[in-house]
Design a protein around this motif. Sequence first.
Motif, PDB file in Angstrom:
ATOM      1  N   ASP A   7     121.697 -41.861  21.937  1.00 55.09           N
ATOM      2  CA  ASP A   7     122.531 -41.473  21.385  1.00 55.09           C
ATOM      3  C   ASP A   7     121.844 -40.461  19.751  1.00 55.09           C
ATOM      4  OD1 ASP A   7     124.214 -42.190  22.722  1.00 55.09           O
ATOM      5  OD2 ASP A   7     124.674 -44.521  20.797  1.00 55.09           O
ATOM      6  N   HIS A   8     120.542 -40.747  20.533  1.00 61.29           N
ATOM      7  CA  HIS A   8     119.537 -39.882  19.125  1.00 61.29           C
ATOM      8  C   HIS A   8     118.293 -38.947  19.787  1.00 61.29           C
ATOM      9  CE1 HIS A   8     120.727 -42.754  16.599  1.00 61.29           C
ATOM     10  NE2 HIS A   8     121.205 -43.705  17.574  1.00 61.29           N
ATOM     11  N   GLN A   9     117.186 -38.392  18.982  1.00 58.35           N
ATOM     12  CA  GLN A   9     116.291 -37.341  19.778  1.00 58.35           C
ATOM     13  C   GLN A   9     114.920 -38.218  20.494  1.00 58.35           C
ATOM     14  OE1 GLN A   9     116.731 -34.560  16.319  1.00 58.35           O
ATOM     15  NE2 GLN A   9     118.315 -33.783  17.466  1.00 58.35           N
ATOM     16  N   LEU A  10     115.373 -38.419  21.621  1.00 54.03           N
ATOM     17  CA  LEU A  10     114.055 -38.895  22.059  1.00 54.03           C
ATOM     18  C   LEU A  10     113.082 -37.589  22.057  1.00 54.03           C
ATOM     19  CD1 LEU A  10     112.284 -41.493  22.840  1.00 54.03           C
ATOM     20  CD2 LEU A  10     113.261 -40.904  24.960  1.00 54.03           C
ATOM     21  N   ALA A  11     111.954 -37.655  21.694  1.00 58.37           N
ATOM     22  CA  ALA A  11     110.376 -36.530  22.027  1.00 58.37           C
ATOM     23  C   ALA A  11     109.412 -37.376  22.813  1.00 58.37           C
ATOM     24  CB  ALA A  11     110.353 -36.279  20.681  1.00 58.37           C
ATOM     25  N   ASP A  12     109.292 -36.934  23.985  1.00 61.37           N
ATOM     26  CA  ASP A  12     108.460 -37.271  24.432  1.00 61.37           C
ATOM     27  C   ASP A  12     106.986 -36.205  24.048  1.00 61.37           C
ATOM     28  OD1 ASP A  12     105.428 -37.319  26.479  1.00 61.37           O
ATOM     29  OD2 ASP A  12     106.804 -37.283  27.747  1.00 61.37           O
ATOM     30  N   TRP A  13     105.937 -36.768  22.896  1.00 65.00           N
ATOM     31  CA  TRP A  13     105.120 -35.982  22.464  1.00 65.00           C
ATOM     32  C   TRP A  13     104.101 -35.747  23.718  1.00 65.00           C
ATOM     33  CZ3 TRP A  13     103.704 -39.971  18.327  1.00 65.00           C
ATOM     34  CH2 TRP A  13     104.622 -39.793  17.091  1.00 65.00           C
ATOM     35  N   GLN A  14     103.409 -35.668  25.010  1.00 63.85           N
ATOM     36  CA  GLN A  14     102.911 -35.483  25.762  1.00 63.85           C
ATOM     37  C   GLN A  14     101.690 -35.756  25.052  1.00 63.85           C
ATOM     38  OE1 GLN A  14     103.551 -33.688  29.430  1.00 63.85           O
ATOM     39  NE2 GLN A  14     105.671 -34.018  28.599  1.00 63.85           N
ATOM     40  N   ILE A  47     109.914 -44.244  16.131  1.00 59.98           N
ATOM     41  CA  ILE A  47     110.910 -44.458  16.237  1.00 59.98           C
ATOM     42  C   ILE A  47     111.569 -44.134  14.614  1.00 59.98           C
ATOM     43  CG2 ILE A  47     113.411 -45.450  15.784  1.00 59.98           C
ATOM     44  CD1 ILE A  47     112.519 -47.538  17.686  1.00 59.98           C
ATOM     45  N   HIS A  48     112.440 -42.940  13.834  1.00 51.25           N
ATOM     46  CA  HIS A  48     112.234 -42.203  12.105  1.00 51.25           C
ATOM     47  C   HIS A  48     112.952 -41.629  12.448  1.00 51.25           C
ATOM     48  CE1 HIS A  48     111.176 -37.890  13.978  1.00 51.25           C
ATOM     49  NE2 HIS A  48     110.403 -39.019  14.977  1.00 51.25           N
ATOM     50  N   THR A  49     113.000 -41.439  11.202  1.00 56.64           N
ATOM     51  CA  THR A  49     114.128 -40.672  10.453  1.00 56.64           C
ATOM     52  C   THR A  49     113.764 -39.427   9.992  1.00 56.64           C
ATOM     53  OG1 THR A  49     113.585 -41.231   8.273  1.00 56.64           O
ATOM     54  CG2 THR A  49     115.249 -42.505   9.134  1.00 56.64           C
ATOM     55  N   THR A  99      96.754 -47.543  29.518  1.00 56.09           N
ATOM     56  CA  THR A  99      97.147 -46.143  29.865  1.00 56.09           C
ATOM     57  C   THR A  99      98.695 -46.057  29.037  1.00 56.09           C
ATOM     58  OG1 THR A  99      96.334 -44.885  30.814  1.00 56.09           O
ATOM     59  CG2 THR A  99      97.551 -43.673  30.115  1.00 56.09           C
ATOM     60  N   GLU A 100      98.922 -45.424  27.952  1.00 53.47           N
ATOM     61  CA  GLU A 100     100.064 -45.498  26.763  1.00 53.47           C
ATOM     62  C   GLU A 100     100.423 -44.268  26.308  1.00 53.47           C
ATOM     63  OE1 GLU A 100     100.987 -48.799  23.374  1.00 53.47           O
ATOM     64  OE2 GLU A 100      99.568 -47.019  22.541  1.00 53.47           O
ATOM     65  N   HIS A 101     101.857 -43.857  27.039  1.00 51.91           N
ATOM     66  CA  HIS A 101     102.328 -42.921  26.776  1.00 51.91           C
ATOM     67  C   HIS A 101     103.040 -42.993  25.109  1.00 51.91           C
ATOM     68  CE1 HIS A 101     101.455 -41.567  30.634  1.00 51.91           C
ATOM     69  NE2 HIS A 101     101.239 -43.087  30.923  1.00 51.91           N
ATOM     70  N   TRP A 102     103.032 -42.078  24.428  1.00 52.63           N
ATOM     71  CA  TRP A 102     103.990 -41.644  22.927  1.00 52.63           C
ATOM     72  C   TRP A 102     105.148 -41.015  23.122  1.00 52.63           C
ATOM     73  CZ3 TRP A 102      99.067 -41.077  19.197  1.00 52.63           C
ATOM     74  CH2 TRP A 102      98.360 -42.118  19.750  1.00 52.63           C
ATOM     75  N   PHE A 103     106.185 -41.593  22.027  1.00 52.67           N
ATOM     76  CA  PHE A 103     107.333 -40.862  22.517  1.00 52.67           C
ATOM     77  C   PHE A 103     107.765 -40.993  20.525  1.00 52.67           C
ATOM     78  CE2 PHE A 103     106.976 -41.812  26.880  1.00 52.67           C
ATOM     79  CZ  PHE A 103     107.521 -40.610  27.215  1.00 52.67           C
ATOM     80  N   GLY A 104     108.422 -40.647  19.958  1.00 48.51           N
ATOM     81  CA  GLY A 104     109.166 -40.097  18.980  1.00 48.51           C
ATOM     82  C   GLY A 104     110.549 -40.121  19.213  1.00 48.51           C
ATOM     83  N   LEU A 105     111.163 -41.055  18.759  1.00 41.36           N
ATOM     84  CA  LEU A 105     112.673 -41.179  17.904  1.00 41.36           C
ATOM     85  C   LEU A 105     113.495 -40.852  17.096  1.00 41.36           C
ATOM     86  CD1 LEU A 105     115.101 -41.719  20.008  1.00 41.36           C
ATOM     87  CD2 LEU A 105     115.126 -43.778  19.585  1.00 41.36           C
TER      88      LEU A 105
END
Length: 157
Positions: A64-71, A13-15, A94-100
């Motif tokens: 309410d924000h921008q969730l991105a699947d980093w694939q 989770i980031h700005t 197995t861990e899948h990475w996302f950014g919010l």
Amino acid sequence: MSYKIPESVLVVIHTPDLQVLLLERADRPGFWQSVTGSLDTPDEPVALTAAREVAEETGIVAADHQLADWQHAIDYEIYPQWRHRYAPGVTRNTEHWFGLRVAQPVPVTLAPREHLQWQWLPWREAAARCFSSSNAEAVLQLGWRVQGLHTACGAGS
């Protein structure tokens, strides 16, 4: 006893200016991390898992924000102190990475059984604080994922 599914998500989770939210684990004080969590069912979509875990652990509503699947997914050995949560003989996850992306640092409502405290840190400082090297690498990747900086493998400005 129901066992954890050895497939999970990690959500950084980031700005926009790369402040990163870190949470301190309740079961391991001093261990700081991003939001993580396992699938509830083997067929749960990983994006749904990511949004659910963010809400459960922080009170932030991903929609309410921008969730991105980093694939991007990694396979790692489960830390011995947490293997009892998985079926006998399961040692890898197995861990899948996302950014919010949130517009600015937002207040957090912690799940008290899971985390003790939270903080927003500049991305490099956040990466250095993560207890897990893979979590640190995910935070470091923010530079090139968000701003095009060359930060993979710890390189960068």
